[in-house]
Design a protein around this motif. Structure first.
Motif, PDB file in Angstrom:
ATOM      1  N   SER A  11       0.893  -1.162   0.123  1.00 38.79           N
ATOM      2  CA  SER A  11      -0.205  -0.047   0.007  1.00 38.79           C
ATOM      3  C   SER A  11       0.981   1.263   0.197  1.00 38.79           C
ATOM      4  O   SER A  11       0.827   2.083   0.871  1.00 38.79           O
ATOM      5  CB  SER A  11      -0.990   0.071   1.078  1.00 38.79           C
ATOM      6  OG  SER A  11      -0.235   0.249   2.613  1.00 38.79           O
ATOM      7  N   ASN A  16      -2.514   3.121  -3.207  1.00 37.48           N
ATOM      8  CA  ASN A  16      -3.658   3.610  -2.376  1.00 37.48           C
ATOM      9  C   ASN A  16      -4.518   4.572  -3.460  1.00 37.48           C
ATOM     10  O   ASN A  16      -5.699   4.105  -3.538  1.00 37.48           O
ATOM     11  CB  ASN A  16      -3.197   4.280  -1.108  1.00 37.48           C
ATOM     12  CG  ASN A  16      -2.463   3.345  -0.175  1.00 37.48           C
ATOM     13  OD1 ASN A  16      -2.622   2.508   0.174  1.00 37.48           O
ATOM     14  ND2 ASN A  16      -1.149   4.056   0.194  1.00 37.48           N
ATOM     15  N   ILE A  37      -0.504   0.752   6.554  1.00 40.61           N
ATOM     16  CA  ILE A  37      -1.052   1.441   5.246  1.00 40.61           C
ATOM     17  C   ILE A  37      -0.215   2.674   5.123  1.00 40.61           C
ATOM     18  O   ILE A  37       0.129   3.547   5.979  1.00 40.61           O
ATOM     19  CB  ILE A  37      -2.476   1.652   5.593  1.00 40.61           C
ATOM     20  CG1 ILE A  37      -3.594   0.366   5.724  1.00 40.61           C
ATOM     21  CG2 ILE A  37      -2.922   2.618   4.314  1.00 40.61           C
ATOM     22  CD1 ILE A  37      -3.447  -0.200   4.516  1.00 40.61           C
ATOM     23  N   GLU A  98      -6.309   5.594   6.053  1.00 37.55           N
ATOM     24  CA  GLU A  98      -7.018   4.194   6.424  1.00 37.55           C
ATOM     25  C   GLU A  98      -8.613   4.525   6.387  1.00 37.55           C
ATOM     26  O   GLU A  98      -9.227   3.625   5.530  1.00 37.55           O
ATOM     27  CB  GLU A  98      -6.801   3.802   7.826  1.00 37.55           C
ATOM     28  CG  GLU A  98      -5.408   3.161   7.875  1.00 37.55           C
ATOM     29  CD  GLU A  98      -4.818   2.861   9.400  1.00 37.55           C
ATOM     30  OE1 GLU A  98      -3.978   1.960   9.445  1.00 37.55           O
ATOM     31  OE2 GLU A  98      -5.351   3.103  10.179  1.00 37.55           O
TER      32      GLU A  98
END
Length: 451
Positions: A11, A16, A37, A98
């Protein structure tokens, strides 16, 4: 077996936005991430380092305030407070990302290490038409005798120290070494940088590297060139004793290994897909970022090429446009701007003088020391230089190096000129607001005033 339209492994800064873009286009997407993340940039790279470097600059400014007629008492750095602020900013950035991923329809985020178990099968239970690898890179630990018997830090570990090192020895002289070395020197550490080559920043022109070298030495950093560590041993009290090839010994309270990064491909089991990494572990791709297996792509630092966050993000744009909008965008010959966040910072775009001369190009070199820039004199920031490589025939700017406060911002002005085919004579005669650092571009190109 669960079928998806897209699987993204890792990620990072390509993964993303790509996951959200593909999901928003109606593609059932799976994002696999084994740890945090956001990848290196948010968690252990750009965000935390620049946050802490900002604290180091505050200390630097405070230490010089009396020169401006402002008496300021400076004491010991509260490194715990610096790290706490850094952690809060990292957590905020990561948390925001997130939440953004979690609320994206058609997107599933699973905290697992992605491992190929077939050509287009991951973890034995996921499969997809398109698979994107964005697992980034990890620090390289050189095979120095004794290195694994003594404590050492990588760049990530240096960001979580709770006490300022007494003596930090940095192995390597790339951007990470320069940035963290100067940062800890400003925090109060004795800092020594060891470089096996003849000079620091081997990819930059000699005059630019020499200017950075001078800045670091002025800040009190010792730089040892033509040196390599032959062995490491414990020195008691948690310290490390390093023996150089010339017999010289250094004792360090902390040892930072900053000798480069390698692609994080070991866990992927690429052999199950038919993809063969190169000798360094990078995943080969074509100019559209596709691997030797149709439908599998490598993005960001896991492929060979410039390892920068903004390049990873541009990788996302390339594949998203090509897949969703049937474009034919290539990464071939794309501009690669970058910045080293020392103080002054080094902004770079395009070709260096050294590269131009190796290619036999007919060039002119424009060079202006910051000591000749009005805004630099007024603000007391005269360290550094501005340099541009110009095509001698058509006057186009081919590359630039800007070592200055806001060097990256000034470099971006030159990048935009390159993108718009604006020649140096137009920049020389352009109206820039006075007194900006960018106004110095007038004077920079006046050094080429030959007609």
């Amino acid at each position: 077996m669960k079928q998806y339209d897209t699987i993204i492994i890792g990620s990072g800064q390509a993964a993303n936005p790509l996951a959200k873009k593909l999901a928003a286009a109606g593609r059932h997407t799976l994002l696999l991430e084994a740890t945090h993340i956001g990848g290196t940039c948010i968690n252990t790279g750009c965000t935390p380092t620049k946050t802490m470097i900002a604290a180091a600059r505050m200390q630097y400014i405070a230490s010089r305030a009396s020169r401006f007629g402002i008496p300021v008492e400076t004491g010991a750095i509260d490194l715990t407070a610096v790290v706490k602020r850094k952690n809060e900013i990292v957590a905020s950035f990561r948390g925001s990302l997130e939440k953004s991923l979690e609320k994206t329809a058609n997107l599933e985020v699973v905290r697992e290490q992605g491992v190929f178990t077939g050509t287009k099968t991951v973890n034995g239970r996921y499969t997809a038409e398109h698979i994107f690898i964005n697992t980034g890179a990890r620090p390289v630990i050189p095979p120095i005798p004794g290195i694994h018997e003594v404590p050492y830090c990588t760049s990530a570990g240096m960001l979580d120290l709770q006490k300022v090192p007494e003596h930090l020895v940095v192995l390597g002289s790339g951007y990470i070494a320069m940035e963290l070395g100067q940062m800890y020197r400003r925090f109060g550490s004795q800092v020594t940088i060891i470089e096996r080559g003849s000079r620091i920043l081997g990819r930059e022109d000699e005059d630019v590297a020499a200017a950075v070298h001078q800045v670091l030495e002025e800040d009190g950093i010792r730089i040892i060139t033509h040196a390599s560590v032959e062995r490491a041993a414990a020195a008691g009290n948690g310290h490390v004793r390093l023996t150089l090839q010339n017999g010289q010994r250094l004792e360090a309270s902390h040892w930072l290994i900053a000798t480069g990064r390698a692609p994080a491909t070991e866990a992927l089991q690429l052999e199950k897909t038919g993809i063969t990494p190169d000798e360094q572990g990078f995943i080969p791709v074509n100019e559209y970022l596709e691997t030797s297996v149709p439908g599998i792509y490598a993005l960001g630092d896991v492929k060979k090429g410039p390892a920068f966050t903004h390049i990873s993000y541009n990788d996302y744009i390339v594949v998203a446009e090509n897949i969703l909008n049937k474009k034919n965008i290539s990464i071939k010959d794309r501009p690669v701007p970058y910045c080293m966040f020392t103080d002054p910072e080094l902004g770079r775009i395009g070709i260096t003088e050294q590269e131009a001369r190796e290619k036999g190009l007919a060039i002119k070199i424009a060079r202006l020391p910051l000591s000749k820039v009005a805004r630099a004199i007024e603000t007391g920031e005269t360290r550094g230089l501005i340099k541009a490589v110009v095509d001698a025939q058509n006057g186009q700017v081919l590359g630039a190096a800007v070592l200055s406060v806001s060097g990256g911002e000034i470099m971006t002005v030159l990048q935009m000129a390159m993108m718009g085919n604006i020649g140096y004579k137009q920049l020389r005669n352009a109206i820039f607001a006075h007194p900006l650092f960018s106004e110095s571009l007038n004077n920079l190109f006046m050094t080429l005033d030959d007609d």
